[in-house]
Write a protein that holds these residues in place. Structure first.
Motif, PDB file in Angstrom:
ATOM      1  N   MET A 248       0.818  -1.209   0.000  1.00 27.05           N
ATOM      2  CA  MET A 248       0.000   0.000   0.000  1.00 27.05           C
ATOM      3  C   MET A 248       0.860   1.270   0.000  1.00 27.05           C
ATOM      4  SD  MET A 248      -2.934  -0.977   2.788  1.00 27.05           S
ATOM      5  CE  MET A 248      -4.237  -2.149   2.423  1.00 27.05           C
ATOM      6  N   VAL A 249       2.127   1.115   0.327  1.00 24.40           N
ATOM      7  CA  VAL A 249       3.037   2.261   0.414  1.00 24.40           C
ATOM      8  C   VAL A 249       3.842   2.385  -0.872  1.00 24.40           C
ATOM      9  CG1 VAL A 249       4.930   3.310   1.718  1.00 24.40           C
ATOM     10  CG2 VAL A 249       3.228   1.896   2.905  1.00 24.40           C
ATOM     11  N   LYS A 250       3.907   3.579  -1.417  1.00 26.68           N
ATOM     12  CA  LYS A 250       4.741   3.841  -2.590  1.00 26.68           C
ATOM     13  C   LYS A 250       6.137   4.251  -2.112  1.00 26.68           C
ATOM     14  CE  LYS A 250       1.632   3.121  -5.772  1.00 26.68           C
ATOM     15  NZ  LYS A 250       1.740   1.941  -6.648  1.00 26.68           N
ATOM     16  N   ILE A 251       7.142   3.499  -2.536  1.00 31.87           N
ATOM     17  CA  ILE A 251       8.518   3.753  -2.104  1.00 31.87           C
ATOM     18  C   ILE A 251       9.303   4.363  -3.260  1.00 31.87           C
ATOM     19  CG2 ILE A 251      10.601   2.744  -1.093  1.00 31.87           C
ATOM     20  CD1 ILE A 251       8.873   0.383  -0.176  1.00 31.87           C
ATOM     21  N   ILE A 252      10.094   5.367  -2.939  1.00 35.40           N
ATOM     22  CA  ILE A 252      10.934   6.054  -3.934  1.00 35.40           C
ATOM     23  C   ILE A 252      12.347   6.138  -3.369  1.00 35.40           C
ATOM     24  CG2 ILE A 252      11.341   8.257  -5.140  1.00 35.40           C
ATOM     25  CD1 ILE A 252       8.278   8.769  -4.791  1.00 35.40           C
ATOM     26  N   LYS A 253      13.316   5.924  -4.230  1.00 31.93           N
ATOM     27  CA  LYS A 253      14.702   6.267  -3.881  1.00 31.93           C
ATOM     28  C   LYS A 253      15.057   7.509  -4.691  1.00 31.93           C
ATOM     29  CE  LYS A 253      17.911   3.277  -2.757  1.00 31.93           C
ATOM     30  NZ  LYS A 253      18.976   2.231  -2.784  1.00 31.93           N
ATOM     31  N   ASN A 254      15.314   8.610  -3.984  1.00 37.56           N
ATOM     32  CA  ASN A 254      15.542   9.871  -4.691  1.00 37.56           C
ATOM     33  C   ASN A 254      16.926   9.903  -5.355  1.00 37.56           C
ATOM     34  OD1 ASN A 254      17.434  10.611  -2.692  1.00 37.56           O
ATOM     35  ND2 ASN A 254      15.882  11.719  -1.506  1.00 37.56           N
ATOM     36  N   LYS A 255      17.203  10.963  -6.050  1.00 34.23           N
ATOM     37  CA  LYS A 255      18.455  11.047  -6.817  1.00 34.23           C
ATOM     38  C   LYS A 255      19.683  11.068  -5.922  1.00 34.23           C
ATOM     39  CE  LYS A 255      16.327  13.215 -10.845  1.00 34.23           C
ATOM     40  NZ  LYS A 255      16.226  14.404 -11.717  1.00 34.23           N
ATOM     41  N   GLU A 256      19.483  11.394  -4.645  1.00 28.28           N
ATOM     42  CA  GLU A 256      20.590  11.359  -3.688  1.00 28.28           C
ATOM     43  C   GLU A 256      20.775   9.970  -3.081  1.00 28.28           C
ATOM     44  OE1 GLU A 256      18.169  13.892  -3.564  1.00 28.28           O
ATOM     45  OE2 GLU A 256      19.573  15.000  -4.863  1.00 28.28           O
ATOM     46  N   GLY A 257      19.905   9.027  -3.475  1.00 29.81           N
ATOM     47  CA  GLY A 257      20.031   7.652  -2.992  1.00 29.81           C
ATOM     48  C   GLY A 257      19.330   7.374  -1.681  1.00 29.81           C
ATOM     49  N   TYR A 312      10.628   2.913  -6.806  1.00 33.99           N
ATOM     50  CA  TYR A 312      10.974   3.651  -8.024  1.00 33.99           C
ATOM     51  C   TYR A 312      12.276   4.410  -7.777  1.00 33.99           C
ATOM     52  CZ  TYR A 312      10.803   7.059 -11.791  1.00 33.99           C
ATOM     53  OH  TYR A 312      11.116   7.836 -12.875  1.00 33.99           O
ATOM     54  N   ASP A 313      13.239   4.160  -8.631  1.00 33.21           N
ATOM     55  CA  ASP A 313      14.540   4.815  -8.515  1.00 33.21           C
ATOM     56  C   ASP A 313      14.584   6.037  -9.442  1.00 33.21           C
ATOM     57  OD1 ASP A 313      17.342   4.875  -7.616  1.00 33.21           O
ATOM     58  OD2 ASP A 313      17.773   4.488  -9.721  1.00 33.21           O
ATOM     59  N   GLU A 314      14.586   7.217  -8.830  1.00 30.46           N
ATOM     60  CA  GLU A 314      14.543   8.448  -9.626  1.00 30.46           C
ATOM     61  C   GLU A 314      15.792   8.625 -10.484  1.00 30.46           C
ATOM     62  OE1 GLU A 314      11.664  11.456  -7.091  1.00 30.46           O
ATOM     63  OE2 GLU A 314      13.847  11.633  -6.852  1.00 30.46           O
ATOM     64  N   LYS A 315      16.903   8.180  -9.997  1.00 31.80           N
ATOM     65  CA  LYS A 315      18.159   8.396 -10.723  1.00 31.80           C
ATOM     66  C   LYS A 315      18.186   7.626 -12.037  1.00 31.80           C
ATOM     67  CE  LYS A 315      23.161   8.517  -9.964  1.00 31.80           C
ATOM     68  NZ  LYS A 315      24.237   8.255  -8.976  1.00 31.80           N
ATOM     69  N   SER A 316      17.735   6.382 -12.033  1.00 26.96           N
ATOM     70  CA  SER A 316      17.765   5.549 -13.253  1.00 26.96           C
ATOM     71  C   SER A 316      16.428   5.515 -13.973  1.00 26.96           C
ATOM     72  CB  SER A 316      18.186   4.123 -12.901  1.00 26.96           C
ATOM     73  OG  SER A 316      17.197   3.507 -12.076  1.00 26.96           O
ATOM     74  N   ASP A 317      15.375   6.113 -13.333  1.00 32.61           N
ATOM     75  CA  ASP A 317      14.030   6.110 -13.909  1.00 32.61           C
ATOM     76  C   ASP A 317      13.526   4.679 -14.132  1.00 32.61           C
ATOM     77  OD1 ASP A 317      11.734   7.385 -14.771  1.00 32.61           O
ATOM     78  OD2 ASP A 317      12.378   7.506 -16.862  1.00 32.61           O
ATOM     79  N   THR A 318      13.839   3.806 -13.180  1.00 29.84           N
ATOM     80  CA  THR A 318      13.429   2.401 -13.274  1.00 29.84           C
ATOM     81  C   THR A 318      12.899   1.928 -11.919  1.00 29.84           C
ATOM     82  OG1 THR A 318      15.639   1.605 -12.709  1.00 29.84           O
ATOM     83  CG2 THR A 318      15.125   1.834 -15.062  1.00 29.84           C
ATOM     84  N   PHE A 319      12.166   0.805 -11.976  1.00 28.31           N
ATOM     85  CA  PHE A 319      11.709   0.173 -10.743  1.00 28.31           C
ATOM     86  C   PHE A 319      12.697  -0.902 -10.323  1.00 28.31           C
ATOM     87  CE2 PHE A 319       7.720   2.064 -12.116  1.00 28.31           C
ATOM     88  CZ  PHE A 319       7.187   2.505 -10.908  1.00 28.31           C
TER      89      PHE A 319
END
Length: 576
Positions: A248-257, A312-319
């Motif tokens: 239920m939680v959306k997880i993101i890794k930002n560009k700073e990791g 979702y990994d913002e740096k690579s734009d991939t899951f």
């Protein structure tokens, strides 16, 4: 047109196309006794010697076949009670052995009845607390019509309802700890709508609203991906069905990791549940005791519990999936901080479903606690492993034992209850007796409330409110014989985005009401021991004689005679 009928109790389960005995057709009278605010039901079996289009409302319904034979049943009660009564057709599903069995309570106002084939109807009602009469007649007039001719009354069906001047609490407000797990990803998949979309939350609210009416106390929060590994659905090709649940939680890794979380979906789910009165407990699923590490994999290195967290990994734009304990700990900290900020952490129990490795269990609990920022976390287990029960039951904050374990651990359960722990029991794909399968005697769903009282437990847990195979209206058999039809759900997916209740679900409701009556009797000064001797031993058998020969079966001596339970309930209500 020749129309015949008989009156049957709410525990009757009809097998379509099976010959009905002449003795059954002789049952033309029925009396029911109910308290105020107590829901009750009875059934009508009807049969016509010709194909006929049958309606239950006052609309001029017509089938595609035109105006030929029509039948209409008109339910009549006092005008002030009309909103509290309803009549419905029962639908039929095919069980594991190919029998066509009544179960869903349909919303259709009219259906075609086959020539000489019996059809069940479900009549249900509630007497409001303000009603002042001590009895009523529930009347169903049966009319026939052919073409443009006037309707003709064929017969009148009457059931007498005796009303006892005591009032039950709403099950929402009654302290029976009902814990039916929710599977919202499965609901989205069934209705072919995107996860966590506006339409999905509309569906969620419809299902939560119905669940709340039966007295559900626990919010299911799923906070990782594929925690049950889809119940190994990837191995099942007969009636292939997708049973995976999503975070239920959306997880993101930002560009700073750094790991970040969006809790909007989780918050909205909690908000819907609490809006409808499901607010006693929040069960966190997916961070302890996940399934199938060997078969389905574990993406986190050097961590024994298969926690699967897609981000979702913002740096690579991939899951990707979280693969490090460091990122897992960061996620857990964010989760616990969010729940604390929302002032919900005191309601939270971190649940594990049938853990069987004590070493891994406690190792993972130590890790989870290390991510809590010194917050006190509570743990809950649904137990099926005898070794785990013996060694760990006393160390967790809330327990639910499988029925075989509950029977073989009565004394230990009493000790845990004395520590003010919530303790429940459960059934699942086992045992065969005292279960909620399509082929279980229907009264067994009602006996859940009775056995909860006998065992002196707080309530009942089951892994399913609604998780469906691919098309439950066409094929409900899945994983048979390991699982039996009906093991997966109490309600069916309605076309209008609402749940379609089953008669198993309603009998579970009736049993919880019975539990309330037993507790009321106790509150009037009658001891638990006297109630047990006077009523329960005759109906359920003696606790000392109940056995669990192994971890998946039980030997019980409860009666299947519905009338005996009705007699006992009538006597109990008179004593109140």
């Amino acid at each position: 047109m020749n129309v015949k009928y008989c009156l049957l109790n709410s525990d009757y389960k009809h097998i379509k196309y099976k010959e009905v005995s002449e003795n059954l057709w002789k049952r033309k009278s029925l009396q029911i006794t109910a308290a105020k605010e107590q829901k009750f039901a009875f059934q009508i079996m009807i049969n016509c010697d010709t194909e006929v289009f049958c309606s239950l409302d006052k609309n001029n319904n017509i089938s595609y076949k035109g105006l030929e034979n029509k039948l209409r049943l008109n339910l009549k009660v006092d005008e002030s009670l009309q909103q509290y009564f309803n009549i419905s057709f029962l639908g039929y599903v095919k069980d594991d052995c190919g029998l066509i069995v009544s179960d869903p309570i349909l919303n259709e106002p009219a259906i075609m009845l086959e020539k000489d084939i019996s059809q069940m109807l479900w009549v249900e009602g509630i007497i409001p607390s303000s009603y002042d009469k001590d009895s009523i007649d529930i009347v169903i007039d049966v009319y026939s019509q052919y073409g443009y001719e006037d309707e003709k009354k064929e017969t009148t069906i009457k059931v007498k309802l005796n009303i006892v001047n005591i009032c039950l609490k709403s099950l929402k407000d009654y302290d029976f700890h009902l814990d039916l797990w929710q599977h919202p990803s499965n609901w989205a998949r069934m209705y072919k709508t995107p996860l966590w979309s506006y339409k999905h939350f509309e569906i969620i609210e419809n299902y939560i609203k119905e669940l709340a009416q039966i007295g559900e106390k626990v919010i299911t929060l799923i906070v990782s991906d594929f925690l049950w590994a889809g119940q190994s659905c990837y191995k099942i090709h007969k009636n292939a069905s997708n049973l995976f649940e999503h975070n239920m939680v959306k997880i993101i890794k930002n560009k700073e990791g750094n790991i970040e979380c969006n809790f909007d979906n989780l918050d909205k789910y909690i908000e819907i549940c609490m809006k409808h009165g499901i607010d006693k407990e929040i069960a966190i699923f997916g961070i302890l005791g996940n399934w199938a590490a060997r078969d389905f994999g574990n993406p986190i290195k050097d961590y024994k519990d298969p926690i699967r967290l897609n981000y979702y990994d913002e740096k690579s734009d991939t899951f990707k999936y979280i693969t490090s304990k460091c990122d897992l700990k960061r996620y857990l900290k964010l989760l616990f901080n969010h729940l604390e900020d929302k002032k919900l952490l005191d309601k939270v129990y971190i649940i594990s479903d049938e853990p069987n490795n004590t070493e891994v269990y406690w190792e993972c609990i130590d890790f989870i606690n290390s991510a809590s920022n010194n917050k006190k976390l509570k743990y809950k287990t649904a137990l099926h492993d005898e070794n785990f029960t013996n060694n760990c039951m006393h160390m967790v904050d809330q327990i639910s034992l499988s029925l075989p374990l509950a029977i073989s651990n009565m004394d230990k359960l009493k000790d845990e209850k004395n520590k003010s722990k919530t303790a429940t029991w459960y059934v699942c794909c086992f045992p065969d007796k005292l279960n909620n399968f399509i082929n279980s005697p229907l009264i067994e769903s009602r006996l859940i409330g009775w056995f909860t009282y006998l065992f002196e437990l707080d309530g009942f847990l089951r892994w399913d409110y609604a998780i469906w195979p691919n098309n439950p209206w066409e094929n409900i058999s899945y994983k048979y014989p390991a699982w039996k039809a009906g093991d997966m759900f109490f309600v069916y997916p309605g076309k209008d985005l609402n749940p379609v209740r089953s008669i198993r679900f309603e009998n579970l409701r009736f049993g919880i009401q019975d539990h309330q009556l037993l507790k009321l009797l106790e509150s009037k000064g009658l001891s638990k021991n006297i109630i047990e001797k006077k009523f329960l031993e005759k109906l359920l058998g003696k606790k000392a004689e109940m056995k669990a020969p192994d971890d998946r079966s039980v030997e019980l001596n409860y009666s299947l005679d519905y009338n005996l339970y009705c007699d006992a309930l009538t006597e109990i209500m008179k004593m109140l």
